[in-house]
Design a protein around this motif. Structure first.
Motif, PDB file in Angstrom:
ATOM      1  N   TYR A  62      66.347 122.646  27.615  1.00  0.00           N
ATOM      2  CA  TYR A  62      65.505 123.819  27.348  1.00  0.00           C
ATOM      3  C   TYR A  62      64.372 123.926  28.367  1.00  0.00           C
ATOM      4  O   TYR A  62      64.119 124.998  28.921  1.00  0.00           O
ATOM      5  N   ILE A  63      63.709 122.814  28.637  1.00  0.00           N
ATOM      6  CA  ILE A  63      62.624 122.834  29.629  1.00  0.00           C
ATOM      7  C   ILE A  63      63.170 123.213  30.999  1.00  0.00           C
ATOM      8  O   ILE A  63      62.552 123.996  31.731  1.00  0.00           O
ATOM      9  N   ASP A  64      64.341 122.704  31.356  1.00  0.00           N
ATOM     10  CA  ASP A  64      64.953 123.086  32.635  1.00  0.00           C
ATOM     11  C   ASP A  64      65.197 124.592  32.692  1.00  0.00           C
ATOM     12  O   ASP A  64      64.895 125.244  33.695  1.00  0.00           O
TER      13      ASP A  64
ATOM     14  N   TYR B 185      61.861 126.475  32.887  1.00  0.00           N
ATOM     15  CA  TYR B 185      61.286 126.236  34.221  1.00  0.00           C
ATOM     16  C   TYR B 185      61.974 127.115  35.270  1.00  0.00           C
ATOM     17  O   TYR B 185      61.332 127.676  36.154  1.00  0.00           O
ATOM     18  N   ASP B 186      63.304 127.230  35.154  1.00  0.00           N
ATOM     19  CA  ASP B 186      64.079 128.023  36.113  1.00  0.00           C
ATOM     20  C   ASP B 186      64.006 129.522  35.832  1.00  0.00           C
ATOM     21  O   ASP B 186      64.584 130.317  36.567  1.00  0.00           O
ATOM     22  N   GLY B 187      63.330 129.919  34.752  1.00  0.00           N
ATOM     23  CA  GLY B 187      63.236 131.326  34.405  1.00  0.00           C
ATOM     24  C   GLY B 187      64.541 131.899  33.876  1.00  0.00           C
ATOM     25  O   GLY B 187      64.780 133.099  33.969  1.00  0.00           O
ATOM     26  N   ASP B 188      65.389 131.052  33.316  1.00  0.00           N
ATOM     27  CA  ASP B 188      66.703 131.466  32.826  1.00  0.00           C
ATOM     28  C   ASP B 188      66.642 131.716  31.315  1.00  0.00           C
ATOM     29  O   ASP B 188      67.048 130.887  30.507  1.00  0.00           O
ATOM     30  N   GLY B 189      66.098 132.877  30.946  1.00  0.00           N
ATOM     31  CA  GLY B 189      65.954 133.244  29.545  1.00  0.00           C
ATOM     32  C   GLY B 189      67.250 133.238  28.750  1.00  0.00           C
ATOM     33  O   GLY B 189      67.277 132.728  27.620  1.00  0.00           O
TER      34      GLY B 189
ATOM     35  N   LEU C  81      70.650 127.893  24.212  1.00  0.00           N
ATOM     36  CA  LEU C  81      70.299 126.536  23.783  1.00  0.00           C
ATOM     37  C   LEU C  81      69.649 126.561  22.407  1.00  0.00           C
ATOM     38  O   LEU C  81      69.972 125.746  21.544  1.00  0.00           O
ATOM     39  N   ARG C  82      68.758 127.496  22.181  1.00  0.00           N
ATOM     40  CA  ARG C  82      68.142 127.630  20.863  1.00  0.00           C
ATOM     41  C   ARG C  82      69.215 127.883  19.805  1.00  0.00           C
ATOM     42  O   ARG C  82      69.189 127.288  18.731  1.00  0.00           O
TER      43      ARG C  82
ATOM     44  N   ASP D 132      55.453 130.015  23.540  1.00  0.00           N
ATOM     45  CA  ASP D 132      56.783 129.494  23.250  1.00  0.00           C
ATOM     46  C   ASP D 132      56.686 128.517  22.083  1.00  0.00           C
ATOM     47  O   ASP D 132      55.964 127.514  22.164  1.00  0.00           O
ATOM     48  N   GLY D 133      57.397 128.785  21.015  1.00  0.00           N
ATOM     49  CA  GLY D 133      57.319 127.945  19.821  1.00  0.00           C
ATOM     50  C   GLY D 133      57.935 126.577  19.977  1.00  0.00           C
ATOM     51  O   GLY D 133      57.529 125.625  19.312  1.00  0.00           O
ATOM     52  N   VAL D 134      58.911 126.430  20.849  1.00  0.00           N
ATOM     53  CA  VAL D 134      59.540 125.127  21.083  1.00  0.00           C
ATOM     54  C   VAL D 134      58.578 124.207  21.813  1.00  0.00           C
ATOM     55  O   VAL D 134      58.437 123.033  21.481  1.00  0.00           O
TER      56      VAL D 134
END
Length: 163
Positions: free
Chosen positions: A70-72, A75-79, A85-86, A108-110
């Motif tokens: 998720y962080i990756d 970070y990459d801006g891949d919504g 993933l969510r 961001d809640g995560v």
């Protein structure tokens, strides 16, 4: 491409090996008298290489896998990937809770933040009553924050994220 005679190739190979050896010795000398000592060389060789492991059956591993991926994605801006993933890792109920939290907090809640951490670490804090608990430490330029995560042992879905 021209081909060098065998004798010339061997000479070039020996010259390259000698130059490499000289560079290594010079580098060790430049780094200080102890830099090339046998004990230090052995200690460097014995240091374990980084590794990551897990199991698809482990709810704890799923927490770590989710946060890493998720962080990756964020970070990459891949919504779209972050949303997939969510959908895969989080329970339906938690997804609904996060949407409400995000609307109220504009973050961001995560991650419980408006930006992306520089690093993360997931530590198990035990299991019981059908759940496994973990503490996710997020590293930011200004320090760290902790997020407390719980996953269901039967479904392996993340069911709670709290700060």
């Amino acid at each position: 491409m021209s081909k060098l005679p065998a004798r010339r190739t061997a000479t070039l190979t020996l010259a390259a090996a000698a130059a490499l050896t000289l560079a290594l010795v010079t580098s060790a000398s430049a780094n200080g008298p102890a830099a090339g000592t046998p004990a230090l060389v052995a200690a460097r060789a014995a240091a374990p290489a980084p590794s990551v492991s897990g199991s698809p059956e482990s709810a704890f591993t799923r927490i770590a896998d989710f946060y890493g991926a998720y962080i990756d994605a964020v970070y990459d801006g891949d919504g779209p990937t972050a949303e997939r993933l969510r959908s895969f890792y989080l329970s339906d109920r938690l997804q609904a809770e996060l949407k409400k939290w995000e609307e109220a907090n504009h973050a961001d809640g995560v991650l419980r933040a408006q930006n992306v951490p520089l690093g993360w670490k997931v530590a198990s804090t035990g299991s019981g009553t059908g759940r496994t608990d973990a503490t996710v430490t997020l590293t930011w330029a200004s320090g760290t924050t902790k997020v407390y995560v719980q996953a269901d042992l039967a479904t392996r879905k993340i069911v709670s994220i709290r700060d």
